[in-house]
Design a protein around this motif. Structure first.
Motif, PDB file in Angstrom:
ATOM      1  N   SER A  92       1.185  12.001   5.155  1.00 21.72           N
ATOM      2  CA  SER A  92       0.766  13.268   5.860  1.00 21.72           C
ATOM      3  C   SER A  92       0.136  14.068   4.625  1.00 21.72           C
ATOM      4  O   SER A  92       0.406  14.221   3.462  1.00 21.72           O
ATOM      5  CB  SER A  92       2.135  13.986   6.117  1.00 21.72           C
ATOM      6  OG  SER A  92       1.709  15.472   6.349  1.00 21.72           O
ATOM      7  N   ALA A  93      -1.089  15.016   5.187  1.00 28.37           N
ATOM      8  CA  ALA A  93      -1.534  15.858   4.397  1.00 28.37           C
ATOM      9  C   ALA A  93      -1.139  17.272   4.391  1.00 28.37           C
ATOM     10  O   ALA A  93      -1.736  18.419   4.008  1.00 28.37           O
ATOM     11  CB  ALA A  93      -3.296  15.982   4.190  1.00 28.37           C
ATOM     12  N   ASP A 145       4.148   8.055  -3.883  1.00 29.95           N
ATOM     13  CA  ASP A 145       4.506   9.110  -5.111  1.00 29.95           C
ATOM     14  C   ASP A 145       3.238  10.157  -5.073  1.00 29.95           C
ATOM     15  O   ASP A 145       3.320  11.059  -5.852  1.00 29.95           O
ATOM     16  CB  ASP A 145       4.508   8.475  -6.374  1.00 29.95           C
ATOM     17  CG  ASP A 145       5.757   7.738  -6.477  1.00 29.95           C
ATOM     18  OD1 ASP A 145       6.806   7.950  -5.734  1.00 29.95           O
ATOM     19  OD2 ASP A 145       5.976   6.767  -7.173  1.00 29.95           O
ATOM     20  N   SER A 146       2.026   9.896  -4.450  1.00 28.92           N
ATOM     21  CA  SER A 146       0.901  10.877  -4.505  1.00 28.92           C
ATOM     22  C   SER A 146       0.657  11.488  -3.209  1.00 28.92           C
ATOM     23  O   SER A 146      -0.061  12.491  -3.031  1.00 28.92           O
ATOM     24  CB  SER A 146      -0.314   9.908  -4.705  1.00 28.92           C
ATOM     25  OG  SER A 146      -0.060   9.101  -5.840  1.00 28.92           O
ATOM     26  N   ILE A 204      -6.277   8.649  -4.155  1.00 22.18           N
ATOM     27  CA  ILE A 204      -5.576   9.413  -5.135  1.00 22.18           C
ATOM     28  C   ILE A 204      -6.593  10.350  -5.815  1.00 22.18           C
ATOM     29  O   ILE A 204      -6.402  11.478  -6.103  1.00 22.18           O
ATOM     30  CB  ILE A 204      -4.764   8.634  -6.145  1.00 22.18           C
ATOM     31  CG1 ILE A 204      -3.299   8.154  -5.267  1.00 22.18           C
ATOM     32  CG2 ILE A 204      -4.188   9.527  -7.454  1.00 22.18           C
ATOM     33  CD1 ILE A 204      -2.806   6.833  -6.166  1.00 22.18           C
ATOM     34  N   LYS A 205      -7.796   9.749  -5.961  1.00 25.09           N
ATOM     35  CA  LYS A 205      -8.936  10.432  -6.840  1.00 25.09           C
ATOM     36  C   LYS A 205      -9.803  11.557  -5.804  1.00 25.09           C
ATOM     37  O   LYS A 205      -9.442  12.617  -6.152  1.00 25.09           O
ATOM     38  CB  LYS A 205     -10.170   9.431  -6.896  1.00 25.09           C
ATOM     39  CG  LYS A 205     -11.204   9.903  -7.850  1.00 25.09           C
ATOM     40  CD  LYS A 205     -12.330   8.708  -8.041  1.00 25.09           C
ATOM     41  CE  LYS A 205     -13.611   9.286  -7.721  1.00 25.09           C
ATOM     42  NZ  LYS A 205     -14.689   8.934  -8.456  1.00 25.09           N
ATOM     43  N   ILE A 206      -9.576  11.421  -4.475  1.00 27.80           N
ATOM     44  CA  ILE A 206     -10.033  12.139  -3.464  1.00 27.80           C
ATOM     45  C   ILE A 206      -8.983  13.317  -3.441  1.00 27.80           C
ATOM     46  O   ILE A 206      -9.532  14.473  -3.545  1.00 27.80           O
ATOM     47  CB  ILE A 206     -10.126  11.495  -2.103  1.00 27.80           C
ATOM     48  CG1 ILE A 206     -11.231  10.681  -2.152  1.00 27.80           C
ATOM     49  CG2 ILE A 206     -10.386  12.625  -1.000  1.00 27.80           C
ATOM     50  CD1 ILE A 206     -11.381   9.652  -0.850  1.00 27.80           C
ATOM     51  N   LEU A 218       0.810  -1.115  -0.021  1.00 29.26           N
ATOM     52  CA  LEU A 218      -0.083   0.132   0.042  1.00 29.26           C
ATOM     53  C   LEU A 218       0.903   1.185  -0.055  1.00 29.26           C
ATOM     54  O   LEU A 218       0.704   2.183  -0.764  1.00 29.26           O
ATOM     55  CB  LEU A 218      -1.059  -0.057   1.201  1.00 29.26           C
ATOM     56  CG  LEU A 218      -2.044   1.204   1.251  1.00 29.26           C
ATOM     57  CD1 LEU A 218      -2.666   0.933   0.208  1.00 29.26           C
ATOM     58  CD2 LEU A 218      -2.787   0.911   2.458  1.00 29.26           C
ATOM     59  N   LEU A 219       2.085   1.244   0.903  1.00 29.27           N
ATOM     60  CA  LEU A 219       2.749   2.288   0.944  1.00 29.27           C
ATOM     61  C   LEU A 219       3.296   2.460  -0.565  1.00 29.27           C
ATOM     62  O   LEU A 219       3.482   3.793  -1.089  1.00 29.27           O
ATOM     63  CB  LEU A 219       3.981   2.057   1.826  1.00 29.27           C
ATOM     64  CG  LEU A 219       5.151   2.854   1.931  1.00 29.27           C
ATOM     65  CD1 LEU A 219       4.834   4.484   2.343  1.00 29.27           C
ATOM     66  CD2 LEU A 219       6.380   2.454   2.842  1.00 29.27           C
TER      67      LEU A 219
END
Ligand SMILES: *Cc1c(COP(=O)(O)O)cnc(C)c1O
Length: 483
Positions: A386-387, A369-370, A446-448, A363-364
């Motif tokens: 992190s966001a 990359d995103s 990634i879509k979100i 998953l990582l």
């Protein structure tokens, strides 16, 4: 269907006179309660119980059950919580009448089977820990921490040593300092270094003759194994202190390494995390502790022991800190853990951890990359994204992403923990998820990330409740129906 009907309370959808089933009149002469009981025991007011048909009750509860996230319905990558699948086989075995119908007040001689299972469970947990003695009593990890710290305090009291400090890394779970404080210790925070491990200089500068316990989570809450652990435990032991391992992350190391082998003197398990006990919504749980030989006399009484006359509860423990929970601990969860350990055996348990680590690294690799992943080359069974740049550049927070995931049928990752990463999103897929689930989850994230910020601030958009006041919900829960 009218949604309000399915979401109403039982009291609101009750109809006078409705019944689940109607029994024919009894043809044996009987007395009513009014005839049997003294008048003073009779209530003057009718009991206000809902009156409903069986099908409406079934629909009510089945509909309610779908309003929550659950491991049986949704992928649940809640970091640190190890939300793995709970095999239904455990429910079947736990319901066997020889187990389910034992009463805790029965005489020892009449529940030898249950005592044998629990005695074996003590031994398995000692073996997996690499430690010598186990108490099954604590009802959750946090209570295990508190219990072990009380054991440590009793141990130092017995040695007539005055040690007042518990050292805790800044990446620790909040229960660690809370438990230390409740047990009467002063808590000292140890910094993490740039690699997300214990900062050795900071640790060394804070160890002294007052050091009672160093509490460490390893792998830590960043999903990183601190390879300085033997050096750390040596330092603490040389100073006369004890090392506590927070065992919440045991899912990464089962059968690979043992806390006792790397120098821990005491630890807790979260049976509801590592060993498939169902959990969430505050319970149920089970947090047994394992300790080294010199601490066994202080464990809560009773322990389960094997004697020539069979299995017994041993209360004859003069140095024990006493009970921390009623009866034998949270037996329902201990049984599920026992079945799991017996089913898998040593090789199977090791495979659990290997697959948990593989899934997390997979998953990582899909996400790194995103999203920012501060310590993200490799991980153990979980990692922390992190966001923070998303927040800076697009005003999208970890909370927005977590809330929006709910619209897609995913539980949110753990957000804002550990505190050492800003806008943290801690993801733990566990070994029980398929590659397809992980692929789809990563695509969704990634879509979100690319969605409109305003839209995300209002998420979730598809659930009955969107953004409750979480502090108020925790501090003033309304658990009672009032008209
Ligand atoms: C879950 C957890 C705890 C507390 O355990 P409970 O069983 O929830 O009381 C402590 N430390 C860590 C790292 C955890 O993830």
């Amino acid at each position: 269907m009218d949604k309000s009907q399915s979401t109403g309370l039982l009291f609101e959808i009750s109809h006078k006179g409705r019944r689940c089933h109607l029994l024919p009149d009894c043809d044996v002469p009987t007395k009513t309660s009014a005839e049997l009981l003294d008048k003073k025991y009779l209530s003057n007011d009718p009991t206000h119980l809902p009156e409903m048909a069986e099908i409406d009750i079934v629909r009510h509860f089945v509909n309610l059950s779908t309003k929550n996230m659950a491991i049986d319905c949704n992928f649940y990558p809640l970091g640190s919580c190890t939300m793995k699948y709970n095999p239904k086989r455990h429910e079947r075995l736990g319901a066997l009448s020889g187990l389910a119908h034992v009463h805790p007040l029965q005489d020892d001689q009449t529940c030898q089977g249950m005592l044998e299972i629990l005695w074996e469970m003590q031994n398995y947990l000692a073996e997996i820990a690499g430690l010598d003695g186990v108490s099954l009593q604590p009802a959750a990890g946090a209570q295990g921490e508190l219990t072990a710290l009380l054991v440590a305090a009793a141990y130092f009291r017995d040695k007539k040593e005055k040690r007042t400090k518990v050292l805790i890394p800044d990446s620790a779970h909040g229960t660690n300092p809370a438990s230390a404080a409740i047990a009467g210790f002063d808590t000292i925070t140890i910094k993490s270094n740039a690699r997300g491990r214990v900062d050795m200089d900071d640790l060394i500068s804070k160890i002294d003759s007052q050091t009672a316990v160093f509490m460490i989570t390893n792998p830590n809450t960043l999903g990183l194994f601190d390879e300085q652990i033997v050096q750390i435990t040596d330092l603490i032991h040389k100073a006369g202190g004890l090392v506590y391992l927070d065992g919440a992350n045991m899912n990464a190391i089962l059968g690979i390494t043992r806390p006792g082998d790397f120098g821990a003197d005491m630890m807790h398990y979260n049976v509801h995390k590592t060993f498939t006990g169902p959990h969430g919504a505050g319970g149920p749980g089970s947090g047994p502790i394992a300790v080294r030989k010199q601490l066994i006399p202080f464990l809560p009484a009773p322990l389960i022991i094997k004697t020539n006359e069979g299995f017994k509860l041993d209360y004859d423990r003069p140095k024990s800190i006493g009970r921390v929970r009623s009866f034998f601990g949270n037996v329902g969860i201990l049984l599920r853990g026992y079945f799991y350990i017996r089913t898998l055996g040593p090789d199977g348990l090791k495979q659990v951890s290997q697959n948990a680590v593989l899934n997390a690294n997979y998953l990582l690799s899909l996400l790194k990359d995103s999203f920012d992943v501060p310590h993200g080359d490799r991980c153990m069974h979980e990692f922390v994204a992190s966001a923070r740049t998303l927040r800076r550049d697009k005003k999208i927070s970890a909370m927005d992403i977590g809330k929006r995931l709910l619209d897609f049928g995913y539980h949110a990752p753990t957000v804002y923990f550990p505190l050492v990463v800003s806008e943290a999103m801690m993801m733990e897929p566990t070994e029980t998820e398929s590659k397809e689930t992980l692929d789809h989850f990563a695509q969704t994230l990634i879509k979100i990330r690319d969605e409109d910020a305003e839209f995300l601030h209002g998420a979730p958009h598809t659930l009955d409740i969107s953004r409750p006041d979480e502090v108020k919900a925790a501090k003033e829960p309304m658990l009672r129906w009032k008209k």
